[in-house]
Enzyme design. Structure first.
Site, PDB file in Angstrom:
ATOM      1  N   LYS A  78      46.957 -63.526 -91.520  1.00 54.71           N
ATOM      2  CA  LYS A  78      47.787 -63.983 -92.641  1.00 54.71           C
ATOM      3  C   LYS A  78      49.085 -64.596 -92.108  1.00 54.71           C
ATOM      4  O   LYS A  78      49.420 -64.404 -90.925  1.00 54.71           O
ATOM      5  CB  LYS A  78      48.057 -62.824 -93.600  1.00 54.71           C
ATOM      6  CG  LYS A  78      48.854 -61.712 -93.018  1.00 54.71           C
ATOM      7  CD  LYS A  78      48.750 -60.479 -93.902  1.00 54.71           C
ATOM      8  CE  LYS A  78      49.498 -59.331 -93.293  1.00 54.71           C
ATOM      9  NZ  LYS A  78      50.630 -58.860 -94.028  1.00 54.71           N
ATOM     10  N   TYR A 113      81.830 -68.903 -83.097  1.00 53.57           N
ATOM     11  CA  TYR A 113      82.380 -68.707 -84.441  1.00 53.57           C
ATOM     12  C   TYR A 113      82.872 -67.282 -84.631  1.00 53.57           C
ATOM     13  O   TYR A 113      82.204 -66.323 -84.239  1.00 53.57           O
ATOM     14  CB  TYR A 113      81.312 -68.989 -85.500  1.00 53.57           C
ATOM     15  CG  TYR A 113      80.990 -70.448 -85.653  1.00 53.57           C
ATOM     16  CD1 TYR A 113      81.962 -71.366 -86.061  1.00 53.57           C
ATOM     17  CD2 TYR A 113      79.717 -70.915 -85.401  1.00 53.57           C
ATOM     18  CE1 TYR A 113      81.664 -72.706 -86.206  1.00 53.57           C
ATOM     19  CE2 TYR A 113      79.397 -72.260 -85.550  1.00 53.57           C
ATOM     20  CZ  TYR A 113      80.388 -73.152 -85.956  1.00 53.57           C
ATOM     21  OH  TYR A 113      80.095 -74.467 -86.099  1.00 53.57           O
TER      22      TYR A 113
HETATM   23  C1  LIG Z   1      45.781 -54.626 -95.972  1.00 55.56           C
HETATM   24  C2  LIG Z   1      46.297 -54.892 -94.597  1.00 55.56           C
HETATM   25  N1  LIG Z   1      45.560 -54.557 -93.550  1.00 55.56           N
HETATM   26  C3  LIG Z   1      45.986 -54.762 -92.285  1.00 55.56           C
HETATM   27  C4  LIG Z   1      47.210 -55.331 -92.032  1.00 55.56           C
HETATM   28  C5  LIG Z   1      47.659 -55.521 -90.613  1.00 55.56           C
HETATM   29  O1  LIG Z   1      48.775 -54.741 -90.337  1.00 55.56           O
HETATM   30  P1  LIG Z   1      49.410 -54.717 -88.892  1.00 55.56           P
HETATM   31  O2  LIG Z   1      49.955 -56.077 -88.639  1.00 55.56           O
HETATM   32  O3  LIG Z   1      50.478 -53.695 -88.963  1.00 55.56           O
HETATM   33  O4  LIG Z   1      48.295 -54.387 -87.956  1.00 55.56           O
HETATM   34  C6  LIG Z   1      48.021 -55.677 -93.110  1.00 55.56           C
HETATM   35  C7  LIG Z   1      49.349 -56.236 -92.862  1.00 55.56           C
HETATM   36  O5  LIG Z   1      50.311 -55.997 -93.537  1.00 55.56           O
HETATM   37  C8  LIG Z   1      47.547 -55.470 -94.438  1.00 55.56           C
HETATM   38  O6  LIG Z   1      48.299 -55.792 -95.491  1.00 55.56           O
END
Ligand SMILES: Cc1ncc(COP(=O)(O)O)c(C=O)c1O
Length: 369
Positions: free
Chosen positions: A35, A258
């Site tokens: 994602k 800054y």
């Molecule tokens: C439903 C779900 N599974 C797995 C993951 C993967 O999590 P991580 O990056 O902590 O392994 C996420 C990430 O938020 C998630 O929302």
């Protein structure tokens, strides 16, 4: 000449880190979670490494289309399922598996016309209180899905809120795991409960049929600073690097940047790096945040500005104009700077830094070994 900053992506590290997930959970299949455009790395850029996974999990339908366009024929899972009824058409066309976490998604499925029944992952809210059916509603949801001709296989999943720490229960997952086991008892279907932290820390008890490995496949450590990348055997999949484009000699009392937030107490030499918050580097990283110059560790001094930041070169007499600066990832001569360390210093997590690298930063991909 473009500015000397660049992000370098290491697909070989993704493949290695996926192998590491498999090692933790040898009987489970591995979802590579991609994602947010592969946590900022770029799905296309890391794709060679992703081939080591059994499935690809993501949120966005456009990202799912991109994964199919790359030629991926294996499973793709939509981690939040459909956002509206017509998304199911794309699920049918692209053979996407999808999470079902609420009644509306079952209603849409019940009205969906498809020749090929769908594989769904029914999500339990075991305590995170984000998405999913409560334990009380879970079995009824399962029965509804089971009765639908649009559904052929129902898998079962939940998501841990504290797999990286010990805040809840004895080990962070105990209460949620028990709730999942109770709610799914006697139900057929594959199980998926582990994110990276649970895969690394709790796989012996919780691995299930699929682990969902996100941050770890990019070399980020879910439970830093309790453990680091060396402890878990993870390799960084992204390097952010730049160069020194200017230098200044400071006398005691001189200030930098800054707000004059840093004041020299003794004679110092500082380097000006072509990297700022408009590149995605966190503005709130304070003096002392680690950085590598020519592969050697030093610290940033003063405020990060939009396009530049300043680093201490006092103890690096050989470094100066043109020296390579590693903001995180792999430096020269085998040096490493963990993104987790930079993130911790800036009061955030590696996840956020990798996702925040700005569009203006040129990205290249290291050849896959
Ligand atoms: C439903 C779900 N599974 C797995 C993951 C993967 O999590 P991580 O990056 O902590 O392994 C996420 C990430 O938020 C998630 O929302």
């Amino acid at each position: 000449m473009p500015r000397p900053i660049e992000a370098l992506i290491h697909p070989d590290a993704i493949a290695r880190n996926i192998a590491r997930a498999r090692q933790s959970s040898p009987d489970a299949k591995v979802w590579a979670v991609v994602k947010a455009n592969a946590y900022g790395h770029g799905i296309e850029r890391v794709f060679e490494g992703l081939r080591a996974a059994d499935g690809i999990a993501l949120l966005d339908l456009a990202e799912a289309e991109r994964v199919r366009a790359l030629g991926w024929r294996g499973p793709i899972l939509l981690l939040e399922g459909c956002f509206e009824a017509r998304d199911l058409e794309l699920c049918s066309r692209l053979r996407l598996w999808h999470v079902v976490h609420c009644e509306q998604q079952i209603d849409w499925l019940a009205m969906h016309k498809t020749h090929e029944p769908h594989r769904v992952f029914l999500k339990l809210n075991s305590g995170m209180n984000r998405l999913g059916f409560t334990p009380q509603a879970f079995r009824a949801a399962w029965a509804r899905l089971d009765a639908l001709p649009q559904v052929d296989e129902i898998s079962l999943m939940t998501h841990f809120s504290d797999a990286d720490s010990e805040r809840l229960g004895a080990d962070g997952i105990a209460a949620q795991l028990a709730a999942f086991q109770l709610a799914t008892r006697d139900l057929p279907g594959e199980r998926s409960v582990c994110n990276s932290a649970a895969t690394l820390r709790h796989a012996e008890r919780a691995s299930g049929d699929w682990v969902r490995a996100g941050i770890m496949i990019y070399g980020g450590v879910p439970d830093f600073p309790e453990h680091d990348a060396t402890h878990w055997g993870l390799a960084p999949a992204m390097t952010l690097r730049s160069k020194i484009i200017g230098q200044q000699q400071l006398q005691p009392g001189d200030t930098v940047g800054y707000g004059s937030r840093f004041q020299a107490e003794r004679p110092m030499r500082i380097g000006v790096v072509a990297c700022g918050y408009a590149d995605g580097y966190p503005r709130h990283a304070p003096t002392g945040t680690p950085v590598l110059v020519d592969g050697r560790r030093t610290r940033i001094v003063g405020r990060v500005s939009m396009d530049m930041m300043t680093v201490d070169l006092t103890n690096l007499p050989e470094s100066g104009f043109g020296s390579e600066v590693t903001l995180w990832g792999r430096g020269p001569k085998g040096a490493l700077l963990a993104i987790d360390e930079v993130a911790q210093s800036a009061g955030t997590i590696g996840y956020e830094l990798m996702c925040a690298v700005a569009q203006r930063v040129p990205v290249s991909v290291e050849a896959h070994a």
